[in-house]
Design a protein around this motif. Sequence first.
Motif, PDB file in Angstrom:
ATOM      1  N   PHE A   1      17.233  33.477 -67.768  1.00 49.72           N
ATOM      2  CA  PHE A   1      15.873  32.941 -67.946  1.00 49.72           C
ATOM      3  C   PHE A   1      15.510  31.985 -66.796  1.00 49.72           C
ATOM      4  N   ARG A   2      16.480  31.192 -66.350  1.00 48.12           N
ATOM      5  CA  ARG A   2      16.231  30.293 -65.212  1.00 48.12           C
ATOM      6  C   ARG A   2      15.866  31.096 -63.962  1.00 48.12           C
ATOM      7  N   ALA A   3      16.627  32.154 -63.697  1.00 40.15           N
ATOM      8  CA  ALA A   3      16.360  32.993 -62.524  1.00 40.15           C
ATOM      9  C   ALA A   3      14.984  33.649 -62.623  1.00 40.15           C
ATOM     10  N   TRP A   4      14.605  34.054 -63.845  1.00 39.78           N
ATOM     11  CA  TRP A   4      13.274  34.626 -64.052  1.00 39.78           C
ATOM     12  C   TRP A   4      12.186  33.620 -63.701  1.00 39.78           C
ATOM     13  N   ARG A   5      12.349  32.378 -64.129  1.00 36.35           N
ATOM     14  CA  ARG A   5      11.339  31.351 -63.850  1.00 36.35           C
ATOM     15  C   ARG A   5      11.226  31.086 -62.345  1.00 36.35           C
ATOM     16  N   VAL A   6      12.367  31.061 -61.675  1.00 37.87           N
ATOM     17  CA  VAL A   6      12.353  30.857 -60.225  1.00 37.87           C
ATOM     18  C   VAL A   6      11.687  32.039 -59.533  1.00 37.87           C
ATOM     19  N   PHE A   7      12.049  33.238 -59.967  1.00 39.33           N
ATOM     20  CA  PHE A   7      11.512  34.456 -59.347  1.00 39.33           C
ATOM     21  C   PHE A   7       9.995  34.539 -59.443  1.00 39.33           C
ATOM     22  N   LYS A   8       9.434  34.187 -60.591  1.00 40.09           N
ATOM     23  CA  LYS A   8       8.009  34.459 -60.814  1.00 40.09           C
ATOM     24  C   LYS A   8       7.075  33.417 -60.213  1.00 40.09           C
ATOM     25  N   VAL A   9       7.618  32.334 -59.637  1.00 39.98           N
ATOM     26  CA  VAL A   9       6.764  31.310 -59.023  1.00 39.98           C
ATOM     27  C   VAL A   9       5.916  31.948 -57.915  1.00 39.98           C
ATOM     28  N   GLY A  10       4.604  31.779 -58.032  1.00 39.47           N
ATOM     29  CA  GLY A  10       3.679  32.339 -57.059  1.00 39.47           C
ATOM     30  C   GLY A  10       3.331  33.791 -57.282  1.00 39.47           C
TER      31      GLY A  10
ATOM     32  N   VAL B   1       4.301  41.731 -62.741  1.00 41.00           N
ATOM     33  CA  VAL B   1       4.917  40.563 -63.371  1.00 41.00           C
ATOM     34  C   VAL B   1       4.311  40.328 -64.757  1.00 41.00           C
ATOM     35  N   ILE B   2       2.997  40.464 -64.863  1.00 40.95           N
ATOM     36  CA  ILE B   2       2.312  40.322 -66.155  1.00 40.95           C
ATOM     37  C   ILE B   2       2.849  41.350 -67.152  1.00 40.95           C
ATOM     38  N   PHE B   3       3.003  42.586 -66.681  1.00 43.93           N
ATOM     39  CA  PHE B   3       3.488  43.667 -67.544  1.00 43.93           C
ATOM     40  C   PHE B   3       4.922  43.387 -68.001  1.00 43.93           C
ATOM     41  N   PHE B   4       5.792  42.923 -67.079  1.00 46.57           N
ATOM     42  CA  PHE B   4       7.186  42.635 -67.417  1.00 46.57           C
ATOM     43  C   PHE B   4       7.273  41.498 -68.427  1.00 46.57           C
ATOM     44  N   GLU B   5       6.370  40.509 -68.285  1.00 43.61           N
ATOM     45  CA  GLU B   5       6.437  39.318 -69.131  1.00 43.61           C
ATOM     46  C   GLU B   5       5.955  39.589 -70.558  1.00 43.61           C
ATOM     47  N   ARG B   6       5.222  40.657 -70.771  1.00 47.48           N
ATOM     48  CA  ARG B   6       4.763  40.987 -72.131  1.00 47.48           C
ATOM     49  C   ARG B   6       5.935  41.186 -73.088  1.00 47.48           C
TER      50      ARG B   6
END
Length: 342
Positions: free
Chosen positions: A16-25, A32-37
């Motif tokens: 989850f930490r890596a996901w948060r870092v990855f999605k910045v910007g 990204v929107i589709f993956f986060e659903r």
Amino acid sequence: MVHNDFDKLINIENIFRAWRVFKVGKEKKQEVIFFERNIEDNLFLLHRDLSTGNYRHLAYEFFRISDPKKRDIHKADIRDRIVHQIIYDYLSDSFEPIFIEYSYSSRVGKGSHLAVKQLQIFSQDIAKRNFGRCYGAKLDVRKYFENIDHNILFDIICKNICDERIRKIIWEIIDSFHCKPSKSIPLGNITSQIFANIYLNELDHFVAKKLKVRHYVRYNDDFVILDYNKERMVEFARKAKIFVENKLLLKIPKEKITFRKLKWGIDFCGYIVLSDAILLRRKTKRRMLKNIFHTAERFEKGEIASRDFSKVFNSYCGLLKHCNSYNLKNKLISECLYETIY
């Protein structure tokens, strides 16, 4: 190496930490929107595949950019880029104590501008001690990312990473891309940055510890050796070239090697380095002026908003902060103001 490194690496909190870092910007990008659903399902499934050893890297999406040279970019699936982030962070922490002080690419608190500044500091030191005499050898690896050997890279990593499960994930990333058989890493991966630095860290240690070169700076695949003795500098460069070609299976052709007197200036990371000044390279200057005036014309025609013009203009002003550019900056400001006002 502690026994539970693997468990810490692939635990769900770290994913989850890596996901948060990855999605910045990237929050507004459709993929990204589709993956986060279905973020929890996606990340727990990734955790399961990593923990059971069933993780497999997916295919890449290819596209080409110009910056200004044409570059082939291969973009991985979001799932894989989260794994890349995890491995990038892990390898950065593991190898940072091993890197020499004067390698500057893909490291926190480093960067190309500091590499240029360090080269100037070295040149000033040599020139001050030797009546202004200083020579530089600049070497550039040919098509570096394209020619990194997978097996050599993996062997270098394995000398410092002992956990077989972590090694398996790293190999899955390394072996996910080929331009040539068992060679090349993609420009689009964040892991490629740390892989590239780890690979040439072997050269860094050879130059610093075997050759005992005191004045050496590397940024990515460009490196410079300085000395007040021209013959010794040429010999250092020759031995570095042999090491790169024989041990790392890379090429440094003759046209990628330049020998310079410091008073002529040394071309490094887009700047010309002298003992008393850092100048913008002429080619970079021409491109900058062309782009900024084109942007000003578009603003004048109403094709772009003032904030878009300001963004481009300020980015170039930021570039000029790192060199001696008082006259150039004034010219840029006065001519752009003229374009936008009149």
